[in-house]
Design a protein around this motif. Structure first.
Motif, mmCIF file in Angstrom:
data_model
loop_
_atom_site.group_PDB
_atom_site.id
_atom_site.type_symbol
_atom_site.label_atom_id
_atom_site.label_comp_id
_atom_site.label_asym_id
_atom_site.label_seq_id
_atom_site.Cartn_x
_atom_site.Cartn_y
_atom_site.Cartn_z
ATOM 1 N N LEU A 11 0.777 -1.303 0.119
ATOM 2 C CA LEU A 11 -0.087 0.007 0.026
ATOM 3 C C LEU A 11 0.786 1.333 -0.104
ATOM 4 C CD1 LEU A 11 -3.117 0.938 0.155
ATOM 5 C CD2 LEU A 11 -2.777 0.940 2.633
ATOM 6 N N TYR A 12 0.733 2.247 -0.961
ATOM 7 C CA TYR A 12 1.364 3.299 -1.095
ATOM 8 C C TYR A 12 0.726 4.392 -0.463
ATOM 9 C CZ TYR A 12 3.947 7.370 -3.201
ATOM 10 O OH TYR A 12 4.608 8.454 -3.348
ATOM 11 N N VAL A 13 1.646 5.168 0.762
ATOM 12 C CA VAL A 13 0.821 5.961 1.374
ATOM 13 C C VAL A 13 1.333 7.398 1.324
ATOM 14 C CG1 VAL A 13 0.145 4.439 3.057
ATOM 15 C CG2 VAL A 13 2.065 5.533 3.557
ATOM 16 N N LYS A 14 0.846 8.418 1.895
ATOM 17 C CA LYS A 14 1.444 9.696 1.981
ATOM 18 C C LYS A 14 2.684 9.892 2.649
ATOM 19 C CE LYS A 14 -2.967 12.281 1.910
ATOM 20 N NZ LYS A 14 -3.867 13.336 2.609
ATOM 21 N N VAL A 61 0.042 -4.896 3.574
ATOM 22 C CA VAL A 61 -1.178 -5.355 4.055
ATOM 23 C C VAL A 61 -1.353 -6.590 3.880
ATOM 24 C CG1 VAL A 61 -3.672 -4.590 4.099
ATOM 25 C CG2 VAL A 61 -1.721 -2.792 3.658
ATOM 26 N N ASN A 62 -1.835 -7.468 4.506
ATOM 27 C CA ASN A 62 -2.315 -8.794 4.569
ATOM 28 C C ASN A 62 -3.819 -8.815 4.167
ATOM 29 O OD1 ASN A 62 -2.168 -11.564 4.178
ATOM 30 N ND2 ASN A 62 -1.678 -12.009 6.326
ATOM 31 N N ILE A 63 -4.316 -9.066 2.947
ATOM 32 C CA ILE A 63 -5.496 -8.967 2.359
ATOM 33 C C ILE A 63 -6.127 -10.373 2.521
ATOM 34 C CG2 ILE A 63 -6.969 -8.579 0.505
ATOM 35 C CD1 ILE A 63 -5.811 -5.980 1.530
ATOM 36 N N PHE A 69 -9.472 -5.367 1.210
ATOM 37 C CA PHE A 69 -8.679 -4.687 0.250
ATOM 38 C C PHE A 69 -9.142 -3.299 0.367
ATOM 39 C CE2 PHE A 69 -7.974 -3.199 -4.120
ATOM 40 C CZ PHE A 69 -6.840 -3.645 -4.239
ATOM 41 N N TYR A 70 -10.541 -2.995 0.169
ATOM 42 C CA TYR A 70 -10.937 -1.708 0.277
ATOM 43 C C TYR A 70 -11.123 -0.817 1.397
ATOM 44 C CZ TYR A 70 -12.525 -2.958 -4.577
ATOM 45 O OH TYR A 70 -12.224 -3.280 -5.851
ATOM 46 N N LYS A 71 -11.480 -1.427 2.592
ATOM 47 C CA LYS A 71 -11.317 -1.023 3.802
ATOM 48 C C LYS A 71 -9.863 -0.422 4.154
ATOM 49 C CE LYS A 71 -12.753 -3.123 7.604
ATOM 50 N NZ LYS A 71 -13.279 -4.230 8.451
ATOM 51 N N ALA A 72 -8.879 -0.873 3.579
ATOM 52 C CA ALA A 72 -7.365 -0.548 3.650
ATOM 53 C C ALA A 72 -7.027 0.573 2.875
ATOM 54 C CB ALA A 72 -6.401 -1.669 3.471
ATOM 55 N N LEU A 73 -7.528 0.739 1.694
ATOM 56 C CA LEU A 73 -7.404 1.893 0.845
ATOM 57 C C LEU A 73 -8.159 2.924 1.282
ATOM 58 C CD1 LEU A 73 -5.946 2.265 -1.624
ATOM 59 C CD2 LEU A 73 -8.014 1.523 -3.015
ATOM 60 N N ALA A 74 -9.191 2.755 2.204
ATOM 61 C CA ALA A 74 -10.091 4.035 2.700
ATOM 62 C C ALA A 74 -9.472 4.765 3.645
ATOM 63 C CB ALA A 74 -11.476 3.616 2.885
ATOM 64 N N VAL A 75 -8.225 3.940 4.367
ATOM 65 C CA VAL A 75 -7.539 4.461 5.629
ATOM 66 C C VAL A 75 -6.914 5.936 5.283
ATOM 67 C CG1 VAL A 75 -5.780 4.593 7.144
ATOM 68 C CG2 VAL A 75 -7.400 2.474 6.661
ATOM 69 N N ASN A 76 -7.112 6.952 6.076
ATOM 70 C CA ASN A 76 -6.608 8.419 5.649
ATOM 71 C C ASN A 76 -5.149 8.186 5.677
ATOM 72 O OD1 ASN A 76 -6.380 11.216 5.841
ATOM 73 N ND2 ASN A 76 -6.040 11.271 8.051
ATOM 74 N N ALA A 78 -3.758 6.594 3.059
ATOM 75 C CA ALA A 78 -3.629 5.662 2.039
ATOM 76 C C ALA A 78 -3.871 6.285 0.727
ATOM 77 C CB ALA A 78 -4.196 4.370 2.207
ATOM 78 N N CYS A 79 -3.040 5.998 -0.389
ATOM 79 C CA CYS A 79 -3.315 6.503 -1.786
ATOM 80 C C CYS A 79 -3.640 5.466 -2.770
ATOM 81 C CB CYS A 79 -1.807 7.109 -2.180
ATOM 82 S SG CYS A 79 -1.323 8.501 -1.126
ATOM 83 N N MET A 80 -2.887 4.401 -2.771
ATOM 84 C CA MET A 80 -3.182 3.446 -3.525
ATOM 85 C C MET A 80 -2.209 2.369 -3.701
ATOM 86 S SD MET A 80 -1.204 4.899 -7.040
ATOM 87 C CE MET A 80 0.295 5.750 -6.859
ATOM 88 N N TYR A 81 -2.542 1.027 -4.148
ATOM 89 C CA TYR A 81 -1.666 -0.229 -3.895
ATOM 90 C C TYR A 81 -0.732 -0.095 -5.127
ATOM 91 C CZ TYR A 81 -4.863 -2.400 -0.619
ATOM 92 O OH TYR A 81 -5.740 -2.695 0.408
ATOM 93 N N ILE A 82 0.517 -0.480 -4.947
ATOM 94 C CA ILE A 82 1.431 -0.538 -5.891
ATOM 95 C C ILE A 82 1.244 -1.653 -7.047
ATOM 96 C CG2 ILE A 82 3.889 -0.820 -6.473
ATOM 97 C CD1 ILE A 82 3.511 1.584 -4.720
ATOM 98 N N ARG A 83 1.300 -1.055 -8.368
ATOM 99 C CA ARG A 83 1.017 -1.962 -9.358
ATOM 100 C C ARG A 83 2.369 -2.004 -10.234
ATOM 101 N NH1 ARG A 83 -5.000 -1.019 -11.293
ATOM 102 N NH2 ARG A 83 -4.019 -2.253 -13.158
ATOM 103 N N PHE A 84 2.530 -3.061 -10.839
ATOM 104 C CA PHE A 84 3.438 -3.353 -12.038
ATOM 105 C C PHE A 84 2.578 -3.792 -13.304
ATOM 106 C CE2 PHE A 84 5.836 -4.151 -8.169
ATOM 107 C CZ PHE A 84 6.755 -3.125 -8.188
ATOM 108 N N GLY A 85 2.388 -2.845 -13.948
ATOM 109 C CA GLY A 85 1.486 -3.240 -15.529
ATOM 110 C C GLY A 85 -0.024 -3.348 -14.786
ATOM 111 N N MET A 86 -0.679 -4.294 -15.105
ATOM 112 C CA MET A 86 -1.863 -4.565 -14.578
ATOM 113 C C MET A 86 -1.924 -5.442 -13.326
ATOM 114 S SD MET A 86 -3.729 -3.122 -16.674
ATOM 115 C CE MET A 86 -5.293 -3.686 -16.335
#
Length: 173
Positions: A11-14, A61-63, A69-76, A78-86
């Motif tokens: 999880l990428y965060v501020k 984050v252990n999903i 997945f979405y609760k973790a992303l909604a935390v103040n 939290a920006c996005m999950y790291i992705r490599f391509g798709m």
């Protein structure tokens, strides 16, 4: 998003929100991991030991479900999950365990993280200690042997000083 599978995600965060996001995830009962290192900071009038994240702006984050997945992303913070391509960056349980072991060992010092690829050097395998089994490349800095261990799923490097007796040269084997 593709269907999430159980496992560790990045999880990428501020900036400087790592501890806040980690604490918020813990309060939501979502298993998370934030490796911290101690560093001596110097000011003009004093020195102080401070803790900083080993991987700035990352919280693991252990999903276990799409809801997690979405609760973790909604935390103040939290920006996005790291992705490599798709594909979302997924970390194996073994890699999490090895990082955790690395953080708890006192004989490994001067831990640094780098996103630069290793320079050309000897290909080695660590044969002893918490990082045993991992491949690494060797560089020399100030007459210290520094081992660069690339964690492929993060596409980053960990640099740690370990005794040379823990190494096995894969090229001469």
């Amino acid at each position: 998003m593709k269907a999430t599978h159980n496992g560790w995600y990045v999880l990428y965060v501020k900036s400087r929100y790592e501890r806040k996001v980690y604490d918020a995830l813990q309060s939501l009962s979502i298993e998370s991991f934030l490796p911290m290192v101690k560093e001596e900071r110097k000011w003009s009038d004093r020195k102080k030991m401070v803790e900083k994240p080993l991987f700035p702006s990352y919280v693991f984050v252990n999903i276990n479900s799409s809801l997690d997945f979405y609760k973790a992303l909604a935390v103040n913070g939290a920006c996005m999950y790291i992705r490599f391509g798709m594909e979302y960056a997924k970390i194996s349980e073994q890699e999490i365990s090895k990082i955790d072991l690395l953080m708890g060992k006192k004989y490994i010092t001067n831990i640094e993280v780098s996103t630069m690829l290793p320079k050309i050097g000897d290909l080695m395998e660590i044969t002893y200690g918490p990082l045993s089994g991992l491949n690494c490349k060797i560089i020399k800095v100030n007459n210290e042997h520094k081992i660069i261990v690339q964690i492929e799923s993060l596409q980053q490097n960990i640099t740690a000083t370990v005794p040379s007796s823990y190494l096995f040269n894969k090229l001469t084997a």
